[in-house]
Design a protein around this motif. Structure first.
Motif, PDB file in Angstrom:
ATOM      1  N   GLY A 197       0.815  -1.205   0.000  1.00 26.12           N
ATOM      2  CA  GLY A 197       0.000   0.000   0.000  1.00 26.12           C
ATOM      3  C   GLY A 197       0.851   1.259   0.000  1.00 26.12           C
ATOM      4  N   SER A 198       1.905   1.283   0.808  1.00 26.87           N
ATOM      5  CA  SER A 198       2.807   2.442   0.843  1.00 26.87           C
ATOM      6  C   SER A 198       3.496   2.647  -0.499  1.00 26.87           C
ATOM      7  CB  SER A 198       3.856   2.254   1.942  1.00 26.87           C
ATOM      8  OG  SER A 198       3.256   2.211   3.215  1.00 26.87           O
ATOM      9  N   LEU A 199       3.909   1.553  -1.119  1.00 29.01           N
ATOM     10  CA  LEU A 199       4.551   1.639  -2.427  1.00 29.01           C
ATOM     11  C   LEU A 199       3.595   2.206  -3.471  1.00 29.01           C
ATOM     12  CD1 LEU A 199       6.620  -1.655  -2.813  1.00 29.01           C
ATOM     13  CD2 LEU A 199       7.442   0.642  -3.266  1.00 29.01           C
ATOM     14  N   LEU A 200       2.387   1.681  -3.510  1.00 32.35           N
ATOM     15  CA  LEU A 200       1.413   2.126  -4.502  1.00 32.35           C
ATOM     16  C   LEU A 200       1.034   3.587  -4.282  1.00 32.35           C
ATOM     17  CD1 LEU A 200      -0.875  -1.042  -4.658  1.00 32.35           C
ATOM     18  CD2 LEU A 200       0.855  -0.317  -6.307  1.00 32.35           C
ATOM     19  N   LEU A 201       0.993   4.017  -3.033  1.00 29.28           N
ATOM     20  CA  LEU A 201       0.705   5.427  -2.761  1.00 29.28           C
ATOM     21  C   LEU A 201       1.823   6.314  -3.304  1.00 29.28           C
ATOM     22  CD1 LEU A 201      -0.950   7.666  -1.473  1.00 29.28           C
ATOM     23  CD2 LEU A 201       0.199   7.194   0.697  1.00 29.28           C
ATOM     24  N   SER A 202       3.068   5.919  -3.087  1.00 24.35           N
ATOM     25  CA  SER A 202       4.191   6.713  -3.607  1.00 24.35           C
ATOM     26  C   SER A 202       4.181   6.751  -5.129  1.00 24.35           C
ATOM     27  CB  SER A 202       5.518   6.147  -3.106  1.00 24.35           C
ATOM     28  OG  SER A 202       5.801   4.895  -3.690  1.00 24.35           O
ATOM     29  N   LEU A 203       3.596   5.722  -5.760  1.00 24.28           N
ATOM     30  CA  LEU A 203       3.490   5.675  -7.216  1.00 24.28           C
ATOM     31  C   LEU A 203       2.210   6.333  -7.725  1.00 24.28           C
ATOM     32  CD1 LEU A 203       4.767   2.029  -7.754  1.00 24.28           C
ATOM     33  CD2 LEU A 203       5.960   4.123  -8.391  1.00 24.28           C
ATOM     34  N   ARG A 250      -5.307   2.120  -1.276  1.00 25.41           N
ATOM     35  CA  ARG A 250      -6.375   2.040  -0.264  1.00 25.41           C
ATOM     36  C   ARG A 250      -6.816   0.599  -0.050  1.00 25.41           C
ATOM     37  NH1 ARG A 250     -10.111   5.080   2.274  1.00 25.41           N
ATOM     38  NH2 ARG A 250      -9.252   7.013   1.441  1.00 25.41           N
ATOM     39  N   ARG A 251      -6.923  -0.156  -1.115  1.00 31.39           N
ATOM     40  CA  ARG A 251      -7.369  -1.558  -0.987  1.00 31.39           C
ATOM     41  C   ARG A 251      -6.421  -2.372  -0.125  1.00 31.39           C
ATOM     42  NH1 ARG A 251      -7.174  -2.697  -5.858  1.00 31.39           N
ATOM     43  NH2 ARG A 251      -5.463  -4.172  -5.988  1.00 31.39           N
TER      44      ARG A 251
END
Length: 676
Positions: free
Chosen positions: A280-286, A293-294
């Protein structure tokens, strides 16, 4: 013959053995497969050998101890033992050769060692053996044991589904839970000590994990990555290791690989919360807010407060960016895209592309090119390919913006390839399909206009280029091509107007600059022409045509002002100064000036004079002056010149460098430095 009582006894014994085996395996599997995020070592269950030792009696067969206890497993005196059979043999079944005799309890054994598969309570008198396993050979109904030299086929029992553990089955069962086969043990190095084979691999695995974590905490991500790689080679199905490897990749800024490692960790351990949170943290930074969120809220879990605030901030700025883009408010788009990036989506290729598009629409092509180039640093993951931005798939949006930037630069082939790639990714996007259609029509108009221009049909060519501009009003090449037609038709004002439009979109467009300067020359706007040629000369410092045009424009400008131009010669850019007042006026003018102090009779000065002429042609943004100290002693005295050749560089009236008898390399390096 065996009676009904014996049959019942056999069934009870089988049920007892089956239940014991099932419960024991379930308990051991539960213990061996348990793991948590603290990365404790998974210890192998010590199963021992499921067969007791069989001693050979006087009759040549095994003497069986009949001590009655609860069913347990014992280890044979050697590292290997016979395989377990479920056959029950009653006392006195064998006759003649091969008859079985009862031995006193514990005879020939270590004290307190129970017999295997003994299901009866102990008594003072020896009880007949009920569950006996022959040492080898085949058992016939007659009770004869026929020894053939071959072991009976064992029962194959699998204890784990872990691919790194060798399944129990054929071969001897050794202490430590692994099957020892001839030729070694799968997945680990061969060892003579039985149970030490798998224990060695597990110990090595734990050492690699612990050392990798220590190295990671010290910030040495590359070394930690290498250690995690070695651990994964031993246990490729360990989700924790893949999650740890993702952490090291994040430290190395290899985010695309880190995403795939987290996805692999989740595939191996779908309920591994830490892997979901890290992904989730990785996808947010991307910049993939919905995907982030999922994973953040997987199965009711929540991210920490800092991550939650970042997620909400990025969502808010992307929403505002989307609204501004619909309105064509590109200044706000740029502002909100920058805010989303700084709020937590610092590595989002889609937001980089958004900033590139905003800069393009604001006619800042260099900045647009810089930001679109940043998108290539991040390889899209499977999740990224499915995320959306501004109603189109994120990956398609990047190609959509790239196509527009390539068009602005006149790179039509690459622009067409980019928009076609965007259409392949997301043909459902209305923006993508509209741009694809527009670019095809504009391409046809440009081709037709070029053909008409080559045929000297300039009026018709203007109309063709105009048709293309009606579909793409930000096409700098079409404006410049139409300007060329107006120039041929001697429509100087119209030519200037189209050149200005082209330069607004693409400020350093040299063809448009040249046509603008030429039009100003035709209109005898000498100051504007000199300014245009100087800008063009910075872009093309070695172009002789530009240098000559600039010289003639400067001569014309001086003539228009009534200045003396009879000493001006093309190619002689090093101006001789004899008067102190003019010298001081020259070095205090804007820009940088190179002053060469020389003597006509000095041989070294003669060599440096020719080299300075070359430099003056090469670095046209500088002013070059020369002072003959013998003819201008006042200047030599004012500048304290005692040795020649001497070079001084002035910038806005202040001396910034002085060189006495410098080498050619040193002089050129200094001149180049101040020409920037």
């Amino acid at each position: 013959m065996l009676g009904s009582k014996k049959g019942n006894s056999e069934m009870d014994s089988k049920k007892s053995v089956s239940k014991m085996g099932s419960d024991s395996l379930a308990d051991r599997l539960k213990n061996s497969l348990s793991c948590d995020d603290k990365e404790k070592s998974d210890e192998k269950p010590d199963l021992g050998s499921p067969v007791s030792t069989l001693r050979t009696g006087k009759s040549g067969l095994s003497s069986i101890s009949t001590t009655s206890t609860t069913t347990t497993t014992t280890r044979s005196s050697s590292n290997s033992s016979a395989s377990v059979s479920g056959r029950n043999v009653s006392s006195g079944q064998f006759s003649g050769r091969g008859s079985v005799k009862n031995s006193p309890t514990g005879r020939g054994r270590k004290p307190n060692r129970p017999s295997i598969f003994s299901g009866e309570s102990s008594s003072t008198s020896p009880a007949p053996a009920r569950n006996v396993l022959p040492p080898c050979g085949n058992l016939f109904p007659s009770g004869i044991v026929v020894t053939t030299g071959m072991a009976s086929k064992p029962v194959r029992t699998e204890l784990r589904s872990d691919p790194n553990w060798d399944a129990y089955g054929y071969g001897s069962i050794v202490r430590g839970g692994a099957s020892r086969k001839s030729g070694g043990v799968a997945g680990s190095s061969t060892s003579k000590s039985g149970g030490g084979v798998v224990s060695s691999s597990r110990n090595e695995l734990e050492e690699l994990k612990i050392k990798g974590n220590e190295i990671y905490r010290k910030g040495n991500f590359l070394e930690a990555l290498n250690l995690y790689d070695k651990a994964i080679a031993i246990s490729p199905s360990d989700g924790i290791l893949h999650c740890n490897r993702a952490a090291a990749l994040i430290g190395l800024k290899r985010l695309g690989e880190a995403v795939r490692e987290c996805e692999e960790a989740i595939r191996l351990a779908p309920s591994y919360v830490r892997a979901h949170q890290r992904l989730g943290s990785l996808l947010l930074s991307l910049g993939q807010v919905e995907n982030a969120r999922r994973h953040f809220f997987f199965e009711g879990h929540k991210p920490d407060q800092a991550e939650l605030q970042k997620l909400q901030a990025v969502e808010k700025h992307i929403s505002k960016c989307t609204d501004a883009r619909k309105l064509g408010d590109w200044t706000t788009v740029l502002k909100e895209a920058e805010a989303a990036t700084s709020s937590g989506a610092e590595a989002s290729p889609q937001l980089f592309a958004c900033r590139a598009e905003a800069y393009l629409k604001l006619h800042q092509l260099r900045d647009a090119e810089m930001w679109i180039n940043k998108t290539g640093k991040y390889e899209p993951s499977a999740a990224a390919c499915q995320s959306k931005l501004f109603g189109m798939l994120s990956e398609a949006y990047i190609f959509f913006v790239q196509a527009q930037i390539d068009t602005a630069h006149g790179r039509y082939d690459t622009a067409r390839s980019a928009i076609e790639r965007a259409a392949q990714i997301d043909l459902q996007s209305a923006e993508v399909t509209a741009l694809l259609k527009s670019m095809r029509l504009v391409g046809r108009a440009r081709t037709r206009g070029n053909e008409l221009y080559k045929s000297a049909r300039y009026t018709e060519a203007c109309a063709a280029y105009g048709e293309g501009l009606s579909r793409d009003s930000s096409n700098s090449v079409l404006y410049c091509n139409r300007a060329a037609c107006w120039y041929k038709l001697e429509e100087w004002e119209k030519c200037l107007n189209d050149c200005n439009h082209a330069l607004l979109i693409r400020p350093n467009y040299t063809k448009a600059l040249f046509r603008k300067a030429a039009s100003n020359t035709k209109l005898e706007r000498w100051a504007e022409a000199v300014r245009d040629y100087k800008v063009l000369q910075r872009e093309l410092p070695y172009d002789k045509e530009v240098a000559e045009s600039l010289f003639h424009a400067q001569v014309a400008l001086k003539k228009s002002r009534g200045e003396d131009v009879h000493n001006m010669k093309y190619g002689d850019k090093v101006e001789l100064v004899l008067d102190l007042e003019k010298f001081q006026a020259a070095i205090t003018s804007s820009g940088a000036s190179v002053v060469y102090f020389k003597e006509a009779s000095n041989l070294q000065c003669k060599h440096m004079s020719s080299f300075l002429d070359t430099l003056s042609t090469k670095f046209r943004s500088l002013s070059f002056l020369k002072v003959d100290v013998e003819r201008s002693p006042a200047i030599a005295t004012a500048e304290n010149i005692t040795t020649v050749p001497t070079f001084k560089i002035y910038k806005n009236g202040s001396r910034v460098m002085e060189m006495v008898s410098p080498s050619r390399e040193m002089l050129q390096s200094s001149v180049k430095h101040y020409s920037i």
